[in-house]
Scaffold this active site. Sequence first.
Site, PDB file in Angstrom:
ATOM      1  N   TYR A   1     -13.614   8.209 -48.072  1.00  0.00           N
ATOM      2  CA  TYR A   1     -13.272   7.611 -46.843  1.00  0.00           C
ATOM      3  C   TYR A   1     -12.797   6.141 -47.182  1.00  0.00           C
ATOM      4  O   TYR A   1     -13.488   5.505 -47.841  1.00  0.00           O
ATOM      5  CB  TYR A   1     -14.559   7.198 -46.134  1.00  0.00           C
ATOM      6  CG  TYR A   1     -15.693   8.565 -45.316  1.00  0.00           C
ATOM      7  CD1 TYR A   1     -14.984   9.634 -45.417  1.00  0.00           C
ATOM      8  CD2 TYR A   1     -16.710   8.479 -45.141  1.00  0.00           C
ATOM      9  CE1 TYR A   1     -15.638  10.781 -44.989  1.00  0.00           C
ATOM     10  CE2 TYR A   1     -17.361   9.326 -44.400  1.00  0.00           C
ATOM     11  CZ  TYR A   1     -16.830  10.503 -44.403  1.00  0.00           C
ATOM     12  OH  TYR A   1     -17.580  11.629 -43.698  1.00  0.00           O
TER      13      TYR A   1
ATOM     14  N   PHE B   1     -18.932  15.567 -36.223  1.00  0.00           N
ATOM     15  CA  PHE B   1     -18.100  15.550 -35.066  1.00  0.00           C
ATOM     16  C   PHE B   1     -18.629  16.108 -33.960  1.00  0.00           C
ATOM     17  O   PHE B   1     -18.171  16.637 -32.895  1.00  0.00           O
ATOM     18  CB  PHE B   1     -16.991  16.794 -35.600  1.00  0.00           C
ATOM     19  CG  PHE B   1     -16.045  16.246 -36.537  1.00  0.00           C
ATOM     20  CD1 PHE B   1     -15.789  15.286 -37.071  1.00  0.00           C
ATOM     21  CD2 PHE B   1     -15.053  17.221 -37.121  1.00  0.00           C
ATOM     22  CE1 PHE B   1     -15.040  14.815 -38.066  1.00  0.00           C
ATOM     23  CE2 PHE B   1     -14.062  17.081 -37.771  1.00  0.00           C
ATOM     24  CZ  PHE B   1     -14.153  15.640 -38.314  1.00  0.00           C
TER      25      PHE B   1
END
Length: 293
Positions: A64, A222
């Site tokens: 990330y 998600f």
Amino acid sequence: MNAKQIIIGGKSTTPLTVNRLGYGTMRLTGEGIWGEPANRAEALQILKQCISSGVNFIDTADYYGDDVTNRLIAEALHPYPAGLVICTKVGGARKPDKSWIPFNRPEDLRSSIDNNLRTLRLEKLPLVHFRVIAGSDVPFKESMAAMFEMQKEGKIAHVGVSNVSVAELEMAMQMGPVATVENMYGHGQRTSLNMVHGGENRGGEEVLSICEQNGIPLVPYFSLVQSMPKQDDRILTIAKKYNATTVQVNLAWLLHRSPWILPIPGTSSLQHFEENLLAADIELSEEDMLFLN
């Protein structure tokens, strides 16, 4: 019943007890999950607010950014308070064009683990998910064997898996203790889905019963990204009933769907972070859950 805590690695000699909800750090990076956050001070404040708000499960990955969220976590929170569980992921990497690629050969995984130890300033990683990424020519079993080997070496306390099929989860469980599963899951998208970027994302509904039967927490990713755009009228109805936001109801549904689900909603907004935490206070009735099913 909305249980407030969940146990990771309950069958091990070193189980971890964490509060539901957790926090996912992916949104703390720049655009495209790349580079520094637009508001660095706010990103650091959110991480500090995790501790003061009782959030003791933080999800990250060294790809990330690259390495942006790990460095932010260390800057904001090191030395880490007792009871904080930092969960990271390996199995993927980023190319300079920001694409996502498999990075899952045994030597790759070892490099990633060492990098996570360095950037997070830890001697042992509390929990690591091996993330399955489409397009790999490395057998899943080979990657998992490397993960369990590093656990034996003391680099990893608990091993989890991410984006796995039922067959992959069952294989991993035969090889060693699987502490957690991180698959895509939310009210609006419960099963596997092929996405333009990232290939196949395996759904949480397909593995939830296995997790429940074996006391393995399911960490949904998600959960909001795939649910919110669908603007489900049922969610809106329940939101009005409880004077809550639709985001809060989506999170409350996850918390009530199973006591083995550990949501990790992510945001780069301190206001939204604090609003998300209020979802834990919403007590959905059996009638509400049937309505939302």
